[in-house]
Design a protein around this motif. Sequence first.
Motif, mmCIF file in Angstrom:
data_model
loop_
_atom_site.group_PDB
_atom_site.id
_atom_site.type_symbol
_atom_site.label_atom_id
_atom_site.label_comp_id
_atom_site.label_asym_id
_atom_site.label_seq_id
_atom_site.Cartn_x
_atom_site.Cartn_y
_atom_site.Cartn_z
ATOM 1 N N TYR A 80 -26.596 33.328 -3.290
ATOM 2 C CA TYR A 80 -27.011 34.835 -2.809
ATOM 3 C C TYR A 80 -27.173 34.406 -1.436
ATOM 4 N N LEU A 103 -31.623 40.724 -6.661
ATOM 5 C CA LEU A 103 -30.374 40.629 -7.729
ATOM 6 C C LEU A 103 -30.650 41.320 -8.793
ATOM 7 N N HIS A 239 -24.118 39.118 -3.675
ATOM 8 C CA HIS A 239 -24.908 37.529 -4.860
ATOM 9 C C HIS A 239 -23.075 36.878 -5.341
#
Length: 273
Positions: A80, A103, A239
């Motif tokens: 990330y 996320l 990410h």
Amino acid sequence: MSKRTEDFTVEPTERIQKTLARCGLGSRRQIEAAIKLGQIQINRQAVQLGQKLQVGDKITWKNRGWVVESEAVQPRVLMYHKPLGQVTTRKDEKGRPTVFDALPSLKGQKWLNIGRLDINTTGLLLFTTDGDFANHMMHPSANIDREYACRVFGEVTEETLERLLAGVELEDGVARFSDIQPAGDEERGANKWFHVAIMEGKNREVRRLWESQNVQVNRLKRVRYGGVFLPKGLRQGKHRELNQKELDILFKDTHYEPQAATLVVRTLKKGRR
């Protein structure tokens, strides 16, 4: 008549509260409380706290049933690109955005951060679904270095760099850079860019090392964690999950051996309980 030797595989075992918590059936505290109250059974027998599960065991709890199976599960690892202003925590009491907000969601698992970055530091953060792997990556005995690009303000002499490489006494012990390399052209005034590497992840260690030499860090970005580099095409706030080839290289470089198999629970149909 000679005896025949048969190959066999040793199936894994694990404490029931650990397996059920890892599979998302509740927190360890909730599961342990249910065990103490006699609410969970294995093969129609009351469970003892700390009792180990085996493949084939049938679990009943809350009028639901599961069967224990063995499954090869490798850690998942996510990279990330952390922007400024995010904190490395699941929930922040001040209401600031956290790295976990960006996320992807997981079913029956959760992302665990491998190390931390402070709110004013950008760059590479790694996450995994496996607590054992996270601990391995962060433990000093693994000798995994982290590389940072930093822009500093102040006078930096050869003697300054030598002291930072030799070791400086900070409030929580001696710290040092394992490598320092000048990077890029000098900017106006006393700003300079360096790439530095450290072997540990103490709180604000890079900043505190420079500050011990009366040098201020005004930009800090982590660009590498062990053998994982921050990709140039990965924008801030985005990410990407490591593929199998990248995972194999990472495990080899960090001398980590994933578990061959682990226990999982599958929902049982009512007629099979």
